[in-house]
Design a protein around this motif. Structure first.
Motif, PDB file in Angstrom:
ATOM      1  N   THR A   6      10.533  -1.919  -7.457  1.00 19.61           N
ATOM      2  CA  THR A   6       9.847  -0.568  -7.362  1.00 19.61           C
ATOM      3  C   THR A   6       8.298  -0.834  -7.220  1.00 19.61           C
ATOM      4  OG1 THR A   6      11.229   0.108  -9.201  1.00 19.61           O
ATOM      5  CG2 THR A   6       8.968   1.606  -8.883  1.00 19.61           C
ATOM      6  N   ILE A   7       7.522   0.051  -6.278  1.00 19.08           N
ATOM      7  CA  ILE A   7       6.305  -0.043  -5.766  1.00 19.08           C
ATOM      8  C   ILE A   7       5.706   1.232  -6.692  1.00 19.08           C
ATOM      9  CG2 ILE A   7       6.493   1.146  -3.828  1.00 19.08           C
ATOM     10  CD1 ILE A   7       4.289  -0.773  -2.514  1.00 19.08           C
ATOM     11  N   SER A   8       4.391   0.763  -6.999  1.00 22.00           N
ATOM     12  CA  SER A   8       3.542   1.669  -7.669  1.00 22.00           C
ATOM     13  C   SER A   8       2.127   1.522  -7.533  1.00 22.00           C
ATOM     14  CB  SER A   8       3.908   1.732  -9.101  1.00 22.00           C
ATOM     15  OG  SER A   8       3.578   0.781  -9.728  1.00 22.00           O
ATOM     16  N   LYS A   9       1.232   2.455  -7.776  1.00 20.46           N
ATOM     17  CA  LYS A   9      -0.212   2.014  -7.752  1.00 20.46           C
ATOM     18  C   LYS A   9      -1.038   2.873  -8.575  1.00 20.46           C
ATOM     19  CE  LYS A   9      -1.963   3.909  -3.758  1.00 20.46           C
ATOM     20  NZ  LYS A   9      -2.181   4.440  -2.604  1.00 20.46           N
ATOM     21  N   ASN A  10      -2.244   2.318  -8.654  1.00 21.04           N
ATOM     22  CA  ASN A  10      -3.219   2.926  -9.490  1.00 21.04           C
ATOM     23  C   ASN A  10      -4.394   3.033  -8.637  1.00 21.04           C
ATOM     24  OD1 ASN A  10      -5.346   3.425 -11.468  1.00 21.04           O
ATOM     25  ND2 ASN A  10      -4.235   2.616 -13.246  1.00 21.04           N
ATOM     26  N   ASN A  11      -4.900   4.448  -8.232  1.00 24.27           N
ATOM     27  CA  ASN A  11      -5.698   4.600  -7.339  1.00 24.27           C
ATOM     28  C   ASN A  11      -7.171   4.236  -8.093  1.00 24.27           C
ATOM     29  OD1 ASN A  11      -4.459   4.822  -5.116  1.00 24.27           O
ATOM     30  ND2 ASN A  11      -4.133   7.233  -5.205  1.00 24.27           N
ATOM     31  N   ALA A  12      -7.353   4.482  -9.340  1.00 27.40           N
ATOM     32  CA  ALA A  12      -8.510   4.365  -9.994  1.00 27.40           C
ATOM     33  C   ALA A  12      -8.847   2.801 -10.220  1.00 27.40           C
ATOM     34  CB  ALA A  12      -8.224   4.987 -11.586  1.00 27.40           C
ATOM     35  N   CYS A  67       0.565  -8.772   0.174  1.00 27.74           N
ATOM     36  CA  CYS A  67       0.083  -7.209   0.000  1.00 27.74           C
ATOM     37  C   CYS A  67      -0.691  -7.102   1.464  1.00 27.74           C
ATOM     38  CB  CYS A  67      -0.987  -7.003  -1.074  1.00 27.74           C
ATOM     39  SG  CYS A  67      -1.818  -5.530  -1.321  1.00 27.74           S
ATOM     40  N   ALA A  68      -0.484  -5.783   2.007  1.00 27.07           N
ATOM     41  CA  ALA A  68      -0.999  -5.350   3.263  1.00 27.07           C
ATOM     42  C   ALA A  68      -1.154  -3.985   3.303  1.00 27.07           C
ATOM     43  CB  ALA A  68      -0.266  -5.807   4.380  1.00 27.07           C
ATOM     44  N   VAL A  69      -1.843  -3.362   4.233  1.00 25.38           N
ATOM     45  CA  VAL A  69      -1.793  -2.049   4.553  1.00 25.38           C
ATOM     46  C   VAL A  69      -0.565  -1.911   5.695  1.00 25.38           C
ATOM     47  CG1 VAL A  69      -3.038  -0.221   5.625  1.00 25.38           C
ATOM     48  CG2 VAL A  69      -4.063  -1.759   4.168  1.00 25.38           C
ATOM     49  N   PRO A  70       0.282  -1.140   5.290  1.00 26.89           N
ATOM     50  CA  PRO A  70       1.440  -1.127   6.218  1.00 26.89           C
ATOM     51  C   PRO A  70       1.347  -0.214   7.357  1.00 26.89           C
ATOM     52  CG  PRO A  70       2.207   0.044   4.126  1.00 26.89           C
ATOM     53  CD  PRO A  70       0.790  -0.358   4.014  1.00 26.89           C
ATOM     54  N   VAL A  71       1.829  -0.624   8.359  1.00 30.78           N
ATOM     55  CA  VAL A  71       1.644   0.293   9.768  1.00 30.78           C
ATOM     56  C   VAL A  71       3.100   0.675  10.137  1.00 30.78           C
ATOM     57  CG1 VAL A  71       0.940   0.813  11.994  1.00 30.78           C
ATOM     58  CG2 VAL A  71      -0.343  -0.380  10.387  1.00 30.78           C
ATOM     59  N   GLN A  72       3.777   1.886  10.194  1.00 28.72           N
ATOM     60  CA  GLN A  72       5.261   2.147  10.631  1.00 28.72           C
ATOM     61  C   GLN A  72       5.271   2.338  12.092  1.00 28.72           C
ATOM     62  OE1 GLN A  72       6.794   5.404   8.475  1.00 28.72           O
ATOM     63  NE2 GLN A  72       8.992   4.366   8.799  1.00 28.72           N
ATOM     64  N   THR A  92     -12.510   1.285   0.487  1.00 28.83           N
ATOM     65  CA  THR A  92     -11.283   2.172  -0.164  1.00 28.83           C
ATOM     66  C   THR A  92     -10.447   2.406   0.884  1.00 28.83           C
ATOM     67  OG1 THR A  92     -12.595   4.167   0.498  1.00 28.83           O
ATOM     68  CG2 THR A  92     -12.980   3.139  -1.661  1.00 28.83           C
ATOM     69  N   PHE A  93      -9.219   2.659   0.433  1.00 28.17           N
ATOM     70  CA  PHE A  93      -8.101   2.866   1.345  1.00 28.17           C
ATOM     71  C   PHE A  93      -7.783   4.406   1.214  1.00 28.17           C
ATOM     72  CE2 PHE A  93      -7.717  -1.144   3.635  1.00 28.17           C
ATOM     73  CZ  PHE A  93      -8.084  -1.853   2.648  1.00 28.17           C
ATOM     74  N   VAL A  94      -8.522   5.275   1.212  1.00 27.49           N
ATOM     75  CA  VAL A  94      -8.179   6.560   0.759  1.00 27.49           C
ATOM     76  C   VAL A  94      -7.421   7.211   2.095  1.00 27.49           C
ATOM     77  CG1 VAL A  94      -9.106   9.014   0.510  1.00 27.49           C
ATOM     78  CG2 VAL A  94     -10.302   7.101  -0.651  1.00 27.49           C
ATOM     79  N   GLY A  95      -6.319   7.803   1.865  1.00 31.77           N
ATOM     80  CA  GLY A  95      -5.386   8.223   2.749  1.00 31.77           C
ATOM     81  C   GLY A  95      -4.379   7.460   3.278  1.00 31.77           C
ATOM     82  N   TYR A  96      -4.604   6.012   3.023  1.00 30.52           N
ATOM     83  CA  TYR A  96      -3.597   4.960   3.645  1.00 30.52           C
ATOM     84  C   TYR A  96      -2.502   4.547   2.851  1.00 30.52           C
ATOM     85  CZ  TYR A  96      -7.044   3.608   7.171  1.00 30.52           C
ATOM     86  OH  TYR A  96      -7.961   3.737   8.268  1.00 30.52           O
ATOM     87  N   ARG A  97      -1.308   4.230   3.335  1.00 25.18           N
ATOM     88  CA  ARG A  97      -0.314   3.660   2.621  1.00 25.18           C
ATOM     89  C   ARG A  97      -0.657   2.095   2.181  1.00 25.18           C
ATOM     90  NH1 ARG A  97       4.208   5.198   7.047  1.00 25.18           N
ATOM     91  NH2 ARG A  97       4.618   7.227   6.665  1.00 25.18           N
ATOM     92  N   MET A  98      -0.222   1.914   1.035  1.00 27.27           N
ATOM     93  CA  MET A  98      -0.082   0.322   0.710  1.00 27.27           C
ATOM     94  C   MET A  98       1.309  -0.323   0.716  1.00 27.27           C
ATOM     95  SD  MET A  98      -3.216  -0.266   0.805  1.00 27.27           S
ATOM     96  CE  MET A  98      -3.142  -2.119  -0.050  1.00 27.27           C
ATOM     97  N   TRP A 147      -0.763   7.180  -0.089  1.00 26.32           N
ATOM     98  CA  TRP A 147      -1.710   7.253  -0.975  1.00 26.32           C
ATOM     99  C   TRP A 147      -1.648   7.925  -1.956  1.00 26.32           C
ATOM    100  CZ3 TRP A 147      -5.847   5.312  -2.290  1.00 26.32           C
ATOM    101  CH2 TRP A 147      -6.989   6.092  -2.892  1.00 26.32           C
ATOM    102  N   SER A 148      -0.793   8.953  -2.002  1.00 20.36           N
ATOM    103  CA  SER A 148      -0.720   9.693  -3.259  1.00 20.36           C
ATOM    104  C   SER A 148       0.309   9.220  -4.384  1.00 20.36           C
ATOM    105  CB  SER A 148      -0.065  11.306  -3.048  1.00 20.36           C
ATOM    106  OG  SER A 148       1.052  10.979  -2.491  1.00 20.36           O
ATOM    107  N   GLY A 149       0.957   8.513  -3.816  1.00 24.40           N
ATOM    108  CA  GLY A 149       2.164   7.857  -4.875  1.00 24.40           C
ATOM    109  C   GLY A 149       3.228   8.408  -4.818  1.00 24.40           C
ATOM    110  N   THR A 150       3.452   9.512  -4.235  1.00 18.42           N
ATOM    111  CA  THR A 150       4.527  10.290  -4.388  1.00 18.42           C
ATOM    112  C   THR A 150       5.995   9.789  -3.161  1.00 18.42           C
ATOM    113  OG1 THR A 150       3.429  11.852  -2.666  1.00 18.42           O
ATOM    114  CG2 THR A 150       3.433  12.485  -4.812  1.00 18.42           C
TER     115      THR A 150
END
Length: 121
Positions: free
Chosen positions: A69-75, A96-101, A28-34, A53-56
């Protein structure tokens, strides 16, 4: 084992739309950006978009603002990239990747295998 599997690429005419999906499994990538990156032939891989992570909170490259437009469905552990008003210069393999800024730059971890997007003129 972490897996990011992209889908939804294809051939589309300029002005058309595509929706990419990225299914995440193995952890799970809880707390991570995607996010999404792309690499065109003969060019370096570049950042396209990211989402918190929250999508906000979302982030976009200037070249795609107002069109993608990027969006996500955590479920569903899935990230999407809706691409509208596509241009031939959007042709690339999209990852697709886990981005690091790093300041104003982006890198990525846990890359998917990529999906080809081709936009014809």
């Amino acid at each position: 084992q972490v897996q990011l599997v992209e889908s939804g690429g294809g051939l589309v005419q300029a002005g058309g739309s595509l929706r990419l999906s990225c299914a995440c499994s193995g952890r799970t990538f809880v707390g991570y950006r995607m996010g999404w990156f792309r690499q065109a032939p003969g060019k370096e891989r570049e950042f396209v978009a990211a989402i918190s992570w929250s999508g906000t909170t979302t982030y976009y490259a200037d070249s795609v603002k107002g069109r993608f437009t990027i969006s996500k469905n955590n479920a569903k552990n899935t990230v999407y990239l809706q691409m509208n008003s596509l241009k031939p210069e959007d042709t690339a393999v999209y990852y697709c990747a886990v981005p690091v800024q790093y300041g104003s730059s982006w890198s990525g971890d846990y890359w998917g295998q990529g999906t080809q997007v081709t936009v014809s003129a």
